[in-house]
Design an enzyme around this catalytic site. Structure first.
Site, PDB file in Angstrom:
ATOM      1  N   SER A   1     -11.292  -1.410  -0.525  1.00 33.04           N
ATOM      2  CA  SER A   1     -10.070  -1.249   0.097  1.00 33.04           C
ATOM      3  C   SER A   1     -10.372  -1.536   1.578  1.00 33.04           C
ATOM      4  O   SER A   1      -9.265  -2.042   2.272  1.00 33.04           O
ATOM      5  CB  SER A   1      -9.522   0.010  -0.294  1.00 33.04           C
ATOM      6  OG  SER A   1      -8.989   0.439  -1.347  1.00 33.04           O
TER       7      SER A   1
ATOM      8  N   ASP B   1       0.782  -1.174   0.004  1.00 33.49           N
ATOM      9  CA  ASP B   1      -0.046  -0.054   0.241  1.00 33.49           C
ATOM     10  C   ASP B   1       0.965   1.193   0.121  1.00 33.49           C
ATOM     11  O   ASP B   1       1.935   1.179  -0.550  1.00 33.49           O
ATOM     12  CB  ASP B   1      -1.021   0.088   1.176  1.00 33.49           C
ATOM     13  CG  ASP B   1      -2.248   0.367   0.865  1.00 33.49           C
ATOM     14  OD1 ASP B   1      -2.315   1.834   0.718  1.00 33.49           O
ATOM     15  OD2 ASP B   1      -3.283  -0.348   0.811  1.00 33.49           O
TER      16      ASP B   1
ATOM     17  N   HIS C   1      -3.646   5.624   3.179  1.00 36.22           N
ATOM     18  CA  HIS C   1      -4.403   4.657   3.021  1.00 36.22           C
ATOM     19  C   HIS C   1      -3.930   3.409   3.587  1.00 36.22           C
ATOM     20  O   HIS C   1      -4.451   2.523   4.259  1.00 36.22           O
ATOM     21  CB  HIS C   1      -4.538   4.425   1.476  1.00 36.22           C
ATOM     22  CG  HIS C   1      -5.490   3.310   1.033  1.00 36.22           C
ATOM     23  ND1 HIS C   1      -5.199   2.040   0.888  1.00 36.22           N
ATOM     24  CD2 HIS C   1      -6.777   3.623   0.534  1.00 36.22           C
ATOM     25  CE1 HIS C   1      -6.132   1.499   0.178  1.00 36.22           C
ATOM     26  NE2 HIS C   1      -6.886   2.479   0.156  1.00 36.22           N
TER      27      HIS C   1
END
Length: 558
Positions: free
Chosen positions: A400, A164, A224
């Protein structure tokens, strides 16, 4: 093992939560400036090939590097639209000695459709685990405590690699983070002043308008990877912050693959191999989570890396995508040998943005903040808009967010049985998923059920269904309602409490109040004046007991 006092977790002194949507994919191919070529000869000289191919294309190519899978990466002078890159690929594929040529596509984890942060504000004294409905609610949740109840102190600890944006420091996550690496080659997107190194820290992925390509939007840093990591392995039962599905049995190995404007497929493929094979990686991952994506069907570069990882015994979990489209049109969701995860909302139906289709294996809670910030998935984050600042918590929505729920349960299967194979993991997760309580067409076999998955490992015996509580009463006070009940079971893992309010002589819908601990027999709810009714039921890894409903209770303002 009883799960104690999870409803008493404060907010680490932080004053608010943020609420954003974390989208996993983009709808169309985005511009790229790199090409991946596999030659018949495994040991060609990159720079000389760049000169030869530049002549054939009438476009200058620069050799970048050779990948872990033996292909070669070349860079164009600038990013170009996918249609132009496809034209170059057509020429390259016709050249003798080239096995295949592919665009080195950009992958993304983009934040858009922001929900105003004020909708996510929670006071510092409010409990946090109670806000993680996606773990425990019987309709939209994934029965996390059903899995936790089957863990033992002697169980091994396993590694889940999160590919990520990297990771930021967070007191509710740091203890469960080990090793990691930065696999971003290009300094133009790394944003940390160099290329690949051993530091997986997330420096931020904010961009200005037009920075990535003509017409691209400005955005703040997403953090994220920190959010995804918190769902998998935030420290649990530490009287602070949120809980992670891994319940302190999973270490996060952060692998940074996304920077400014996304990340290249070639870097991501290398990261998959690095995380799974243990080469130059002392913390081999049993599971890889990839909450990322881009347009197009799975290419050879991805598939070869995935096959290498699975052959090494690593399970790969990927997000299906957030484009309300067939997941077969996106990658890596369309690759073979992965577990592709769709997203459900709090009602247990398909989230409006979630991709779907034949390649989807199952679904998991991903949230839907358009119906309220607290209907998103709550996890760890950072307050910085560009560079890292103070740690915080936030609601995000997206596939996600759904994928790490599945990745964590896959990790728990390795915890209970270290010899389990990726094929067995996929079969267990899909076969034990429960039926959708709301519409979710082509969302796979059902909603992730963590308790059922662990119980199904090697045909383990599940506990019997718990008995319903009895003597459930609601007693009014000034601005409060005190709930009391008798515990009829010895095998429940907790109690669900919901309430509804009467408006103009009509009842509203039931709303979650709290997930009470297994040893609880009372709870005090703070309310505004009005008429209410409460209901309660107990739950364990087998399922839920029947609802027990209180009488009406009228409450005056405090």
């Amino acid at each position: 093992m009883k799960i104690r006092n999870l409803r008493l977790l404060p907010l680490l002194g932080l004053t608010s939560l943020i609420s954003l949507n974390a989208a996993a994919v983009t709808v169309e191919h985005k511009p790229t400036d790199q090409i991946i070529i596999k030659f018949d000869n495994a040991n060609v000289e990159g720079n000389s090939q760049a000169r030869t191919l530049s002549t054939r294309l009438n476009k200058k190519l620069a050799f970048v590097r050779k990948t872990s899978q033996g292909s070669y990466v070349f860079r164009l002078p600038s990013r170009e639209n996918f249609s132009s890159v496809k034209a170059y690929l057509k020429v390259l594929k016709a050249i003798s000695g080239i096995k295949y040529a592919e665009a080195d596509q950009m992958m993304f984890a983009i934040n858009d459709l922001a929900v105003p942060p004020t909708e996510g504000i929670v006071g510092t004294k409010k409990p946090i685990y109670d806000l993680q409905w996606h773990y425990f609610e019987p309709v939209g949740g994934m029965n996390a405590d059903g899995a936790w109840n089957q863990l033992d102190s002697s169980d091994s600890v396993v590694n889940v690699a999160v590919l990520d944006t990297g990771i930021t420091a967070h007191p509710d996550l740091d203890a469960n983070v080990i090793g990691g690496t930065d696999m971003i080659t290009a300094q133009s997107i790394s944003n940390d002043g160099d290329g690949r190194d051993a530091d997986p820290s997330d420096p931020g992925d904010w961009v200005s308008r037009g920075e990535c390509y003509l017409g691209s939007k400005a955005s703040n840093s997403s953090w994220h990877g920190t959010h995804v990591s918190g769902t998998i392995s935030a420290f649990t039962n530490n009287s602070a912050g949120v809980a992670g599905v891994g319940y302190n049995k999973i270490n996060i190995v952060p692998v940074r693959i996304l920077g400014k404007c996304g990340g290249y497929t070639s870097d991501i493929a290398d990261a998959i191999v690095w995380a799974a094979t243990g080469e130059d990686n002392p913390n081999k991952a049993q599971v890889i989570n990839m909450s990322i994506g881009g347009a197009g069907s799975c290419n050879a570069t991805y598939q070869q890396a995935i096959d290498t990882a699975v052959a090494a015994g690593t399970t790969i979990v990927v997000a299906a995508g957030n484009s309300d489209d067939d997941a077969g049109n996106y990658t890596p969701a369309s690759c073979n040998n992965v577990i592709s995860v769709a997203s459900t909302n709090r009602a247990g139906g398909r989230a409006y943005y979630s991709n779907y289709g034949d390649v989807v294996d199952l679904a998991a809670p991903g949230g839907e903040t358009s119906t309220g910030a607290r209907n998103g998935v709550l996890s760890t984050l950072n307050e910085g808009t560009t560079v890292p600042a103070a740690p915080t918590y936030a609601y995000y929505q997206g596939t996600s967010m759904a994928a790490p729920h599945v990745a964590a349960v896959a990790g728990l299967l390795y915890v209970k049985k270290p010899s389990v194979t990726p094929t067995e993991v996929k079969t267990i997760l899909t076969s034990t998923a429960r039926a959708f309580p709301d519409s979710c067409v082509q969302c796979g076999s059902g909603i992730l059920d963590a308790g059922a998955a662990i119980a199904a490992l090697d045909g383990s015996v599940t506990p019997t269904e718990p008995a319903a509580p009895s003597n459930f009463t609601a007693i009014a006070g000034a601005g409060t309602v005190t709930l009391n009940w008798s515990d009829q079971s010895t095998n429940e893992t907790g109690f669900y409490i919901e309430k509804r309010r009467k408006f103009s002589n009509q009842w509203g819908t039931y709303r979650s109040v709290v997930r009470a601990a297994a040893d609880s027999t009372s709870y005090q709810d703070s309310v505004f004046g009005g008429t209410y009714q409460y209901r309660i039921r107990s739950q364990n890894s087998t399922g839920d007991s029947a609802w027990v409903v209180s009488g009406e209770v009228s409450v005056s303002r405090n």
